[in-house]
Design a protein around this motif. Structure first.
Motif, PDB file in Angstrom:
ATOM      1  N   ASP A 186       0.846  -1.184   0.000  1.00 18.50           N
ATOM      2  CA  ASP A 186       0.000   0.000   0.000  1.00 18.50           C
ATOM      3  C   ASP A 186       0.886   1.241   0.000  1.00 18.50           C
ATOM      4  O   ASP A 186       1.750   1.408   0.876  1.00 18.50           O
ATOM      5  CB  ASP A 186      -0.903  -0.003   1.234  1.00 18.50           C
ATOM      6  N   SER A 187       0.697   2.113  -1.006  1.00 21.74           N
ATOM      7  CA  SER A 187       1.415   3.388  -1.098  1.00 21.74           C
ATOM      8  C   SER A 187       2.928   3.192  -1.077  1.00 21.74           C
ATOM      9  O   SER A 187       3.653   3.933  -0.406  1.00 21.74           O
ATOM     10  CB  SER A 187       0.985   4.315   0.050  1.00 21.74           C
ATOM     11  N   CYS A 188       3.412   2.227  -1.827  1.00 22.93           N
ATOM     12  CA  CYS A 188       4.840   1.936  -1.899  1.00 22.93           C
ATOM     13  C   CYS A 188       5.400   2.289  -3.274  1.00 22.93           C
ATOM     14  O   CYS A 188       4.671   2.308  -4.269  1.00 22.93           O
ATOM     15  CB  CYS A 188       5.115   0.455  -1.625  1.00 22.93           C
ATOM     16  N   ARG A 189       6.715   2.563  -3.326  1.00 23.33           N
ATOM     17  CA  ARG A 189       7.443   2.718  -4.584  1.00 23.33           C
ATOM     18  C   ARG A 189       8.412   1.547  -4.678  1.00 23.33           C
ATOM     19  O   ARG A 189       9.255   1.355  -3.798  1.00 23.33           O
ATOM     20  CB  ARG A 189       8.195   4.053  -4.619  1.00 23.33           C
ATOM     21  N   VAL A 190       8.277   0.774  -5.758  1.00 23.54           N
ATOM     22  CA  VAL A 190       9.086  -0.431  -5.934  1.00 23.54           C
ATOM     23  C   VAL A 190      10.001  -0.241  -7.126  1.00 23.54           C
ATOM     24  O   VAL A 190       9.543   0.097  -8.226  1.00 23.54           O
ATOM     25  CB  VAL A 190       8.189  -1.669  -6.148  1.00 23.54           C
ATOM     26  N   ARG A 191      11.314  -0.451  -6.940  1.00 19.73           N
ATOM     27  CA  ARG A 191      12.297  -0.310  -8.012  1.00 19.73           C
ATOM     28  C   ARG A 191      13.093  -1.601  -8.112  1.00 19.73           C
ATOM     29  O   ARG A 191      13.865  -1.942  -7.214  1.00 19.73           O
ATOM     30  CB  ARG A 191      13.230   0.863  -7.712  1.00 19.73           C
ATOM     31  N   CYS A 244       0.328   2.222  -5.550  1.00 23.11           N
ATOM     32  CA  CYS A 244       1.753   1.922  -5.646  1.00 23.11           C
ATOM     33  C   CYS A 244       2.315   2.332  -7.011  1.00 23.11           C
ATOM     34  O   CYS A 244       1.587   2.346  -8.012  1.00 23.11           O
ATOM     35  CB  CYS A 244       2.006   0.431  -5.430  1.00 23.11           C
ATOM     36  N   HIS A 245       3.614   2.631  -7.044  1.00 21.16           N
ATOM     37  CA  HIS A 245       4.362   2.828  -8.272  1.00 21.16           C
ATOM     38  C   HIS A 245       5.386   1.708  -8.364  1.00 21.16           C
ATOM     39  O   HIS A 245       6.207   1.533  -7.452  1.00 21.16           O
ATOM     40  CB  HIS A 245       5.069   4.182  -8.273  1.00 21.16           C
ATOM     41  N   VAL A 246       5.327   0.951  -9.461  1.00 21.48           N
ATOM     42  CA  VAL A 246       6.214  -0.204  -9.633  1.00 21.48           C
ATOM     43  C   VAL A 246       7.014  -0.028 -10.909  1.00 21.48           C
ATOM     44  O   VAL A 246       6.448   0.133 -11.997  1.00 21.48           O
ATOM     45  CB  VAL A 246       5.399  -1.519  -9.699  1.00 21.48           C
ATOM     46  N   TYR A 247       8.347  -0.065 -10.777  1.00 20.98           N
ATOM     47  CA  TYR A 247       9.248   0.063 -11.923  1.00 20.98           C
ATOM     48  C   TYR A 247      10.144  -1.166 -11.946  1.00 20.98           C
ATOM     49  O   TYR A 247      10.886  -1.418 -10.989  1.00 20.98           O
ATOM     50  CB  TYR A 247      10.106   1.328 -11.806  1.00 20.98           C
ATOM     51  N   THR A 248      10.089  -1.967 -13.029  1.00 24.18           N
ATOM     52  CA  THR A 248      10.885  -3.188 -13.060  1.00 24.18           C
ATOM     53  C   THR A 248      11.673  -3.308 -14.354  1.00 24.18           C
ATOM     54  O   THR A 248      11.229  -2.875 -15.420  1.00 24.18           O
ATOM     55  CB  THR A 248       9.991  -4.443 -12.928  1.00 24.18           C
ATOM     56  N   SER A 284      -5.725   2.209 -13.146  1.00 25.69           N
ATOM     57  CA  SER A 284      -4.271   2.071 -13.114  1.00 25.69           C
ATOM     58  C   SER A 284      -3.683   2.282 -14.503  1.00 25.69           C
ATOM     59  O   SER A 284      -4.336   2.007 -15.515  1.00 25.69           O
ATOM     60  CB  SER A 284      -3.874   0.679 -12.590  1.00 25.69           C
ATOM     61  N   ASP A 285      -2.441   2.786 -14.524  1.00 26.85           N
ATOM     62  CA  ASP A 285      -1.723   3.018 -15.778  1.00 26.85           C
ATOM     63  C   ASP A 285      -0.594   2.007 -15.918  1.00 26.85           C
ATOM     64  O   ASP A 285       0.153   1.750 -14.962  1.00 26.85           O
ATOM     65  CB  ASP A 285      -1.139   4.434 -15.811  1.00 26.85           C
ATOM     66  N   PHE A 286      -0.477   1.446 -17.138  1.00 25.66           N
ATOM     67  CA  PHE A 286       0.541   0.435 -17.419  1.00 25.66           C
ATOM     68  C   PHE A 286       1.420   0.926 -18.575  1.00 25.66           C
ATOM     69  O   PHE A 286       0.911   1.215 -19.660  1.00 25.66           O
ATOM     70  CB  PHE A 286      -0.104  -0.895 -17.790  1.00 25.66           C
ATOM     71  N   TYR A 287       2.722   0.993 -18.327  1.00 20.06           N
ATOM     72  CA  TYR A 287       3.697   1.302 -19.373  1.00 20.06           C
ATOM     73  C   TYR A 287       4.429   0.005 -19.689  1.00 20.06           C
ATOM     74  O   TYR A 287       5.186  -0.504 -18.848  1.00 20.06           O
ATOM     75  CB  TYR A 287       4.675   2.377 -18.897  1.00 20.06           C
ATOM     76  N   LEU A 288       4.198  -0.541 -20.891  1.00 22.88           N
ATOM     77  CA  LEU A 288       4.623  -1.909 -21.177  1.00 22.88           C
ATOM     78  C   LEU A 288       5.573  -2.008 -22.366  1.00 22.88           C
ATOM     79  O   LEU A 288       5.490  -1.240 -23.324  1.00 22.88           O
ATOM     80  CB  LEU A 288       3.406  -2.789 -21.485  1.00 22.88           C
ATOM     81  N   ARG A 289       6.451  -2.996 -22.271  1.00 15.00           N
ATOM     82  CA  ARG A 289       7.084  -3.564 -23.458  1.00 15.00           C
ATOM     83  C   ARG A 289       6.792  -5.059 -23.383  1.00 15.00           C
ATOM     84  O   ARG A 289       7.139  -5.719 -22.406  1.00 15.00           O
ATOM     85  CB  ARG A 289       8.588  -3.324 -23.502  1.00 15.00           C
ATOM     86  N   VAL A 290       6.134  -5.583 -24.420  1.00 17.17           N
ATOM     87  CA  VAL A 290       5.659  -6.957 -24.360  1.00 17.17           C
ATOM     88  C   VAL A 290       5.672  -7.553 -25.758  1.00 17.17           C
ATOM     89  O   VAL A 290       5.446  -6.863 -26.753  1.00 17.17           O
ATOM     90  CB  VAL A 290       4.233  -7.004 -23.726  1.00 17.17           C
ATOM     91  N   LEU A 292       0.558   2.705 -10.733  1.00 17.82           N
ATOM     92  CA  LEU A 292       1.313   2.954 -11.958  1.00 17.82           C
ATOM     93  C   LEU A 292       2.380   1.877 -12.050  1.00 17.82           C
ATOM     94  O   LEU A 292       3.165   1.701 -11.114  1.00 17.82           O
ATOM     95  CB  LEU A 292       1.940   4.348 -11.941  1.00 17.82           C
ATOM     96  N   LEU A 293       2.407   1.149 -13.169  1.00 14.39           N
ATOM     97  CA  LEU A 293       3.366   0.058 -13.335  1.00 14.39           C
ATOM     98  C   LEU A 293       4.113   0.222 -14.646  1.00 14.39           C
ATOM     99  O   LEU A 293       3.495   0.399 -15.705  1.00 14.39           O
ATOM    100  CB  LEU A 293       2.668  -1.305 -13.299  1.00 14.39           C
ATOM    101  N   VAL A 294       5.441   0.155 -14.576  1.00  6.08           N
ATOM    102  CA  VAL A 294       6.305   0.221 -15.752  1.00  6.08           C
ATOM    103  C   VAL A 294       7.034  -1.120 -15.806  1.00  6.08           C
ATOM    104  O   VAL A 294       7.966  -1.362 -15.023  1.00  6.08           O
ATOM    105  CB  VAL A 294       7.298   1.387 -15.658  1.00  6.08           C
ATOM    106  N   VAL A 295       6.600  -2.005 -16.708  1.00  9.80           N
ATOM    107  CA  VAL A 295       7.102  -3.381 -16.715  1.00  9.80           C
ATOM    108  C   VAL A 295       7.333  -3.865 -18.149  1.00  9.80           C
ATOM    109  O   VAL A 295       6.701  -3.386 -19.093  1.00  9.80           O
ATOM    110  CB  VAL A 295       6.124  -4.342 -15.998  1.00  9.80           C
ATOM    111  N   ALA A 296       8.235  -4.848 -18.290  1.00  6.79           N
ATOM    112  CA  ALA A 296       8.546  -5.433 -19.603  1.00  6.79           C
ATOM    113  C   ALA A 296       8.600  -6.943 -19.466  1.00  6.79           C
ATOM    114  O   ALA A 296       9.185  -7.469 -18.512  1.00  6.79           O
ATOM    115  CB  ALA A 296       9.880  -4.895 -20.126  1.00  6.79           C
TER     116      ALA A 296
END
Length: 336
Positions: free
Chosen positions: A196-201, A217-221, A253-259, A237-241
């Protein structure tokens, strides 16, 4: 004045024939209209019947795929079950073909795409349950050479649709609130759960990523070699590939993807998509290692498994360009 000659029988017969022909034309036109109306109604009823039958068969196949994921490890039984499900998918395609003469073209395309997606799910499950020998790991008695490291097994770990997978017992971040969480890795599986309310890098490459129950949460992987399963996220917000991404029960929710394949959503609404925009030292090499160095634009071709109509699903949209993040750096302090 000349007296009018009486009409001959031949003239009377000609007039009567003309009158009868006219009545027949009117009758034929009326019957044609009735036939067109009946045909339209019949086509509508047939389409509705087909969609109902198709949906029932599709749900049955999805359920069997889900059950098979937790079945016994008897390889001969697994092979038999996989073959039976594959045959059912073939029958589903035949059902579409047999009814295609009256179905709208968009229903034919949508149904065939659904059957194709079922095949992909079954192939992925087959690869996970019955991996080929050439992907097996070496035993401890014969450690790999440093000059030729073993090939990382690229298993497709995403579940079939309509399946809520329990949280994996793998390394990860769990039960955190209001924290910044960072990690770098090179292999294995990783889980994000109940945040909850975390930033994940997360930097580096991982074989599979599982994301459950995230709020605000903001998730960057970095790139994921296999698959990503996202279940039950809100206001994130998730930035994942990854090679395959499945999203269940996502809201706002917003998804920034490379797939590599089409992203799949289910039971979701208010979700938006944009292109992968992550940056950190070494990401180019990580993308190459994961086979994701090229942008294929697949992030913009989303499949909503519960939306089979010809019009665009109202549950997802593309992020307007003026609202998209241009890049996100997790080498320093954050977004740019």
């Amino acid at each position: 004045m000349e007296e009018e000659e009486p009409r001959s029988e031949t003239q009377d017969e000609a007039l009567q024939k003309k009158h009868n022909d006219m009545l027949q034309r009117f009758s034929a036109r009326h019957q044609a209209r009735k036939s067109d109306s009946t045909s339209s109604s019949s086509t509508f009823e047939s389409t509705s019947s087909f969609l109902s039958q198709f949906a029932d068969s599709k749900r049955s196949i999805e359920s069997r795929i889900a059950d098979l994921r937790f079945a016994s490890e008897d390889s001969s039984k697994l092979k038999s079950d996989l073959a039976e499900i594959s045959s059912s998918i073939d029958d589903l395609e035949k059902l579409v073909a047999a009814n295609s003469y009256f179905l709208p073209s968009y229903e034919v395309r949508s149904s065939l795409r659904s059957a194709s997606d079922l095949k992909q799910s079954l192939d992925a499950l087959s690869a996970a349950l019955l991996p080929k020998k050439k992907f097996s790991f070496k035993t401890k008695s014969s450690p790999p050479s440093t000059a030729n490291p073993p090939e990382i097994q690229k298993r497709d770990l995403a579940p079939p649709p309509n399946v809520v997978v329990p949280v994996r017992d793998s390394p990860g971040f769990r039960n955190k609130q209001g924290e910044t969480l960072t990690k770098s890795f090179r292999s294995g599986e990783f889980t994000l759960s109940d945040l909850d309310s975390c930033r994940v890098r997360l930097t580096g490459t991982v074989n599979a990523l599982f994301i459950h129950r995230l709020r605000n949460c903001h998730v960057y992987t970095g790139p994921v070699i296999g698959s990503i399963l996202i279940d039950d996220v809100e206001d994130c917000l998730l930035v994942v590939a990854s090679h395959q991404i499945r999203i269940h029960r996502a809201k706002r929710s917003d998804f920034y993807l490379r797939v590599r394949s089409r992203p799949i959503i289910e039971d979701s609404n208010g979700v938006r998509f944009g292109p992968y925009c992550l940056d950190y030292g070494g990401i180019e090499q990580d993308l190459k290692t994961a086979g994701l160095e090229e942008e294929t634009q697949s992030w913009a071709n989303v499949d909503d498994f519960l939306w089979l109509r010809a019009v665009h699903s109202p549950n997802w949209s593309l992020l307007p360009e003026e609202e998209r993040l241009s890049s996100v750096s997790i080498s320093g302090e954050g977004d740019s």
